[in-house]
Design a protein around this motif. Structure first.
Motif, PDB file in Angstrom:
ATOM      1  N   LYS A 180      -9.097   6.562  -5.816  1.00  0.00           N
ATOM      2  CA  LYS A 180      -7.793   6.328  -5.178  1.00  0.00           C
ATOM      3  C   LYS A 180      -6.837   5.642  -6.153  1.00  0.00           C
ATOM      4  O   LYS A 180      -5.659   5.959  -6.194  1.00  0.00           O
ATOM      5  CB  LYS A 180      -7.970   5.479  -3.910  1.00  0.00           C
ATOM      6  N   LYS A 193      -3.528   7.351  -7.404  1.00  0.00           N
ATOM      7  CA  LYS A 193      -2.540   6.669  -6.551  1.00  0.00           C
ATOM      8  C   LYS A 193      -2.492   7.298  -5.156  1.00  0.00           C
ATOM      9  O   LYS A 193      -1.432   7.679  -4.651  1.00  0.00           O
ATOM     10  CB  LYS A 193      -1.156   6.677  -7.206  1.00  0.00           C
ATOM     11  N   LEU A 194      -3.655   7.411  -4.568  1.00  0.00           N
ATOM     12  CA  LEU A 194      -3.758   7.968  -3.220  1.00  0.00           C
ATOM     13  C   LEU A 194      -3.565   6.849  -2.204  1.00  0.00           C
ATOM     14  O   LEU A 194      -4.269   5.839  -2.248  1.00  0.00           O
ATOM     15  CB  LEU A 194      -5.122   8.621  -3.018  1.00  0.00           C
ATOM     16  N   VAL A 195      -2.607   7.044  -1.322  1.00  0.00           N
ATOM     17  CA  VAL A 195      -2.346   6.024  -0.301  1.00  0.00           C
ATOM     18  C   VAL A 195      -2.445   6.667   1.079  1.00  0.00           C
ATOM     19  O   VAL A 195      -2.110   7.845   1.255  1.00  0.00           O
ATOM     20  CB  VAL A 195      -0.969   5.347  -0.496  1.00  0.00           C
ATOM     21  N   PRO A 196      -2.916   5.901   2.069  1.00  0.00           N
ATOM     22  CA  PRO A 196      -3.063   6.479   3.423  1.00  0.00           C
ATOM     23  C   PRO A 196      -1.713   6.955   3.944  1.00  0.00           C
ATOM     24  O   PRO A 196      -0.694   6.292   3.731  1.00  0.00           O
ATOM     25  CB  PRO A 196      -3.576   5.300   4.261  1.00  0.00           C
ATOM     26  N   ILE A 197      -1.724   8.069   4.633  1.00  0.00           N
ATOM     27  CA  ILE A 197      -0.449   8.565   5.183  1.00  0.00           C
ATOM     28  C   ILE A 197      -0.112   7.792   6.455  1.00  0.00           C
ATOM     29  O   ILE A 197      -0.983   7.284   7.146  1.00  0.00           O
ATOM     30  CB  ILE A 197      -0.470  10.085   5.477  1.00  0.00           C
ATOM     31  N   ARG A 198       1.164   7.729   6.728  1.00  0.00           N
ATOM     32  CA  ARG A 198       1.654   7.199   8.002  1.00  0.00           C
ATOM     33  C   ARG A 198       2.347   8.340   8.726  1.00  0.00           C
ATOM     34  O   ARG A 198       2.504   9.435   8.181  1.00  0.00           O
ATOM     35  CB  ARG A 198       2.590   6.019   7.767  1.00  0.00           C
ATOM     36  N   ALA A 199       2.745   8.082   9.963  1.00  0.00           N
ATOM     37  CA  ALA A 199       3.344   9.131  10.799  1.00  0.00           C
ATOM     38  C   ALA A 199       4.479   9.828  10.051  1.00  0.00           C
ATOM     39  O   ALA A 199       5.330   9.165   9.454  1.00  0.00           O
ATOM     40  CB  ALA A 199       3.865   8.516  12.082  1.00  0.00           C
ATOM     41  N   GLN A 205      -9.391  -2.146  -2.850  1.00  0.00           N
ATOM     42  CA  GLN A 205      -8.914  -2.386  -4.208  1.00  0.00           C
ATOM     43  C   GLN A 205      -9.263  -3.790  -4.685  1.00  0.00           C
ATOM     44  O   GLN A 205      -9.594  -3.979  -5.845  1.00  0.00           O
ATOM     45  CB  GLN A 205      -7.399  -2.125  -4.287  1.00  0.00           C
ATOM     46  N   TYR A 244      -4.706  11.265   2.946  1.00  0.00           N
ATOM     47  CA  TYR A 244      -3.989  10.560   1.882  1.00  0.00           C
ATOM     48  C   TYR A 244      -2.892  11.435   1.299  1.00  0.00           C
ATOM     49  O   TYR A 244      -2.988  12.659   1.303  1.00  0.00           O
ATOM     50  CB  TYR A 244      -4.950  10.175   0.747  1.00  0.00           C
ATOM     51  N   ARG A 245      -1.874  10.777   0.766  1.00  0.00           N
ATOM     52  CA  ARG A 245      -0.868  11.445  -0.047  1.00  0.00           C
ATOM     53  C   ARG A 245      -0.931  10.815  -1.437  1.00  0.00           C
ATOM     54  O   ARG A 245      -1.501   9.722  -1.591  1.00  0.00           O
ATOM     55  CB  ARG A 245       0.527  11.253   0.554  1.00  0.00           C
ATOM     56  N   HIS A 277       1.085   8.974  -4.190  1.00  0.00           N
ATOM     57  CA  HIS A 277       2.352   8.256  -4.272  1.00  0.00           C
ATOM     58  C   HIS A 277       3.271   8.880  -5.323  1.00  0.00           C
ATOM     59  O   HIS A 277       2.873   9.075  -6.478  1.00  0.00           O
ATOM     60  CB  HIS A 277       2.097   6.793  -4.618  1.00  0.00           C
ATOM     61  N   ALA A 329       1.988   2.045  -3.298  1.00  0.00           N
ATOM     62  CA  ALA A 329       0.854   2.136  -4.235  1.00  0.00           C
ATOM     63  C   ALA A 329       0.801   0.932  -5.170  1.00  0.00           C
ATOM     64  O   ALA A 329       0.282   1.021  -6.279  1.00  0.00           O
ATOM     65  CB  ALA A 329       0.913   3.442  -5.031  1.00  0.00           C
ATOM     66  N   VAL A 341       0.841  -1.201   0.000  1.00  0.00           N
ATOM     67  CA  VAL A 341       0.000   0.000   0.000  1.00  0.00           C
ATOM     68  C   VAL A 341       0.881   1.258   0.000  1.00  0.00           C
ATOM     69  O   VAL A 341       0.614   2.210  -0.738  1.00  0.00           O
ATOM     70  CB  VAL A 341      -0.983  -0.009   1.199  1.00  0.00           C
ATOM     71  N   PHE A 379      -2.735  -1.147  -6.076  1.00  0.00           N
ATOM     72  CA  PHE A 379      -3.619  -0.805  -7.189  1.00  0.00           C
ATOM     73  C   PHE A 379      -3.446  -1.767  -8.364  1.00  0.00           C
ATOM     74  O   PHE A 379      -4.270  -1.793  -9.261  1.00  0.00           O
ATOM     75  CB  PHE A 379      -3.347   0.632  -7.649  1.00  0.00           C
ATOM     76  N   ARG A 423      -6.639   1.499   8.636  1.00  0.00           N
ATOM     77  CA  ARG A 423      -6.789   2.314   7.422  1.00  0.00           C
ATOM     78  C   ARG A 423      -6.137   1.638   6.215  1.00  0.00           C
ATOM     79  O   ARG A 423      -6.692   1.611   5.116  1.00  0.00           O
ATOM     80  CB  ARG A 423      -6.177   3.700   7.644  1.00  0.00           C
ATOM     81  N   GLU A 452      -3.279   2.662  12.087  1.00  0.00           N
ATOM     82  CA  GLU A 452      -2.691   2.641  10.741  1.00  0.00           C
ATOM     83  C   GLU A 452      -3.103   1.367  10.001  1.00  0.00           C
ATOM     84  O   GLU A 452      -3.449   1.400   8.827  1.00  0.00           O
ATOM     85  CB  GLU A 452      -1.165   2.711  10.828  1.00  0.00           C
ATOM     86  N   ARG A 477       0.454   3.580  17.431  1.00  0.00           N
ATOM     87  CA  ARG A 477      -0.252   4.017  16.220  1.00  0.00           C
ATOM     88  C   ARG A 477      -0.679   2.840  15.350  1.00  0.00           C
ATOM     89  O   ARG A 477      -1.459   3.016  14.405  1.00  0.00           O
ATOM     90  CB  ARG A 477       0.674   4.882  15.350  1.00  0.00           C
ATOM     91  N   ASP A 501      -7.890   0.070   2.829  1.00  0.00           N
ATOM     92  CA  ASP A 501      -7.581   0.494   1.465  1.00  0.00           C
ATOM     93  C   ASP A 501      -7.189  -0.695   0.593  1.00  0.00           C
ATOM     94  O   ASP A 501      -7.560  -0.767  -0.581  1.00  0.00           O
ATOM     95  CB  ASP A 501      -6.456   1.537   1.481  1.00  0.00           C
TER      96      ASP A 501
END
Lengths: 272, 352
Positions: free
Chosen positions: B272, B276-282, A263, B213-214, B216, A193, A190, A196, A255, A252, A248, A259
């Motif tokens: 998404k 290419k939107l992926v969940p952000i991490r710290a 997909q 999201y960011r 990629h 990316a 993920v 996908f 989420r 994390e 966290r 995602d």
């Protein structure tokens, strides 16, 4: 999601160096030989799919038996003839390398799976000396869409690897490394990316072996929604050792697995 | 010719004020009859003879102060053509003075009390009501005056039964009166009611759903983020709306580089994948926060049922948002969001 064999030169050299003759002997097998275990993580890391691998001292392989158990026995005898030794009577499948060096692979776990209708699961289990609970479904699932290397070696598709790890963890929840391996792979895919690009492979694998696909979906959904049987707390130490911020992590994972699931769902919906 | 009583009752237009076929006034549940004052004794005799089947009040052309005091002491409603009035409603007395455009207590206070004690904010803070209110303030008064509740509800796909209940609860005779009630309630009532218990059923706050999201392999500066957001909304015009924070940004209440989006559940996975939107991490910088509602945009009152109406001073891409829902959502955010609510609520009051 492109698999590049050219990125595995260093890995092949390491195998050849620490487990001499193995690849040539395996290359003579009639069935496909699937790489299992932590070595797969190293290969995924070399492909750039996950940010880190974990150290391992062995190579796990499962050889496909096409006609009868003698195929496996022949390979085993060839390895012993090349200097490999058996020192663990309870692990018939474990063969130690003739090369004794630190920081390399010290032994092979040479397993087997039935490939084709001529060989039953029971025969394969008897051949490698494992109990009735040993399942081949996930290995056969992982062979679908696997990546072929030279010398008859196959690397599982990441979804196949997840299936094998999920089955292993469900069978024995004390194997917390399996749970963390799952998280490593999904976070890596993920984060890069790459999830996908999983759709076509997922549909092919799910179509070929729907019962295993259901288990994979259940595992992904279970982690996404914090199901009790996928509780991370029992693997806290392992997660922390691999650099996760445990405070966290559950958020994390929820989420990121959601995602990932989205997909797979999207592909399923589109093809339906 | 206008009845002088109608002028006197102008400040009470949020209440139910009707006339029967004979022209008698019915204010809320008080039936008024005209009485020519000739002396207090005859008035007292009239009061004694009143039947108890309905609450009565009197309209006088003029009335001595002493008699007004007597009526008030005996809790009898009255209106004088010289501008005095005392209306004895349930648990409340409304008094009017001559030449005064205000009343004591203020109507908004009465209505607010009525809403909280009788009609309940839950009737007003829900997606069905938000759809009604948002459409109501967007339609020009001259058009609204020609619409019945039924035609209004049909035209904009609104719930007629909910509209009817809301109008009854604030005793609004027509749509124009209901619109005035929205304004007369005042900003503080709305902002408090939106956070009241047992309100907001059928809606999940943007902030509770949003995931960051960011993209990629791509970083954006502020302008790039804005351009990307416009592109996404254009590309997915039916499935993507700006998030509520975008309205707060537009009125200058919030500054934030990240953009916010509502995305229809049917489109989120494809969107998404495309970007290419992926969940952000710290430690990672988000491009956007995306919320996916459980229901569709209209059921959750995210999109206005009358998106082409209104004259809000906002960019075109923000106009389709239900403005009540925007204010409600901001109440669940951080302190900046909560502070921004009043600024956005001004857009509502400018319309009414």
């Amino acid at each position: 999601m492109k698999f590049e064999t050219t990125k595995l030169v260093a890995w092949s050299q390491l195998v050849e160096h620490s487990l001499p003759g193995l690849l040539n002997i395996i290359g003579t097998a009639q069935g496909r030989c699937l790489v299992l275990g932590a070595t797969v993580l190293q290969i995924y890391h070399d492909q750039g799919w996950i940010p880190r691998a974990r150290a391992t001292g062995d190579l796990d392989l499962s050889v496909g038996i096409v006609s009868d158990a003698s195929e496996y026995l022949v390979l085993r005898e060839k390895l012993i003839a090349s200097g490999y030794t058996v020192s663990d009577s309870e692990r018939y499948f474990r063969l130690f390398s003739p090369v004794k060096m630190g920081l390399t692979m010290a032994y092979i776990d040479l397993l087997a799976h039935p490939e084709g209708k001529a060989v039953s699961g029971k025969e394969a289990r008897t051949t490698i000396g494992v109990g009735d609970r040993w399942s081949f479904d996930e290995i056969l699932f992982a062979l679908e869409q696997s990546y072929a290397l030279p010398k008859n070696i196959f690397v599982p598709h990441p979804i196949g690897f997840l299936a094998m790890k999920a089955a292993s963890y469900i069978d024995d929840p004390t194997r917390t490394k399996d749970l963390v391996d799952i998280v490593d792979v999904v976070f890596g895919l993920v984060g890069g990316a790459l999830h996908f690009d999983l759709g076509d492979a997922w549909m092919a694998m799910a179509g070929a072996r729907p019962s295993v696909a259901v288990k994979v979906k259940s595992m992904i959904g279970g982690i996404a929604h914090g199901a009790i049987n996928w509780d991370f707390s029992r693997a806290e130490q392992e997660f922390v050792q691999r650099g996760y911020d445990f405070d966290r992590l559950e958020d994390e994972a929820s989420r990121i697995f959601t995602d990932f699931d989205d997909q797979l769902q999207l592909t399923s919906s589109a093809k339906a | 010719m206008t009845d002088p009583v109608d002028t006197i009752l102008e400040p009470l237009r949020g209440l139910s004020i009707r006339r029967d076929q004979a022209g008698h006034l019915l204010l809320e549940d008080i039936y008024f009859e005209r009485w020519s004052f000739t002396g207090q004794r005859s008035l007292e005799e009239k009061v004694r003879q009143l039947s108890t089947d309905r609450i009565r009040g009197f309209i006088f052309d003029k009335l001595p102060a002493r008699t007004r005091a007597w009526l008030e002491k005996n809790r009898i409603s009255y209106i004088t053509e010289s501008g005095y009035a005392a209306i004895h409603l349930k648990n409340k007395v409304i008094s009017l003075q001559p030449d005064s455009r205000t009343m004591s207590p203020p109507l908004s206070e009465y209505i607010a009390t009525s809403l909280t004690s009788e009609a309940r904010p839950s009737r007003f803070i829900n997606p069905t009501a938000f759809n009604i209110f948002d459409a109501l303030i967007r339609i020009p008064s001259y058009e609204l005056a020609n619409l019945s509740g039924l035609s209004f509800a049909k035209s904009f796909g609104l719930s007629q039964s909910a509209l009817s209940k809301i109008m009854s609860s604030v005793a609004a005779r027509d749509l124009c009166a209901l619109r005035k009630v929205i304004g007369r309630l005042g900003s503080s009532w709305w902002l408090e009611a939106m956070l009241a218990p047992r309100t907001g059923r059928g809606m999940t706050p943007f902030y509770h759903l949003a995931q960051e999201y960011r993209m990629h392999g791509q970083d954006f500066d502020r302008k790039g983020v804005e351009e990307w957001a416009r592109h996404v909304q254009s590309r997915y015009s039916e499935s993507v709306l700006p998030g509520p924070i975008e309205v707060a940004k537009a009125v200058g209440a919030i500054y934030d580089k990240m953009t916010t989006l509502w995305v229809d559940p049917k489109a989120i996975a494809a969107l998404k994948r495309e970007f290419k939107l992926v969940p952000i991490r710290a430690g990672e910088e988000p491009l956007c926060a995306i919320a996916v509602p459980k229901g569709d945009f209209n059921k959750e009152a995210i999109r206005s049922m009358a998106p082409d109406g209104g004259a809000f001073p906002l960019q075109a891409n923000l106009l389709p948002l239900n403005i009540f829902r925007v204010v409600w959502d901001l109440g669940f955010g951080d302190s900046r969001g909560r502070d921004a609510r009043a600024a956005v609520m001004k857009l509502v009051f400018n319309e009414v």
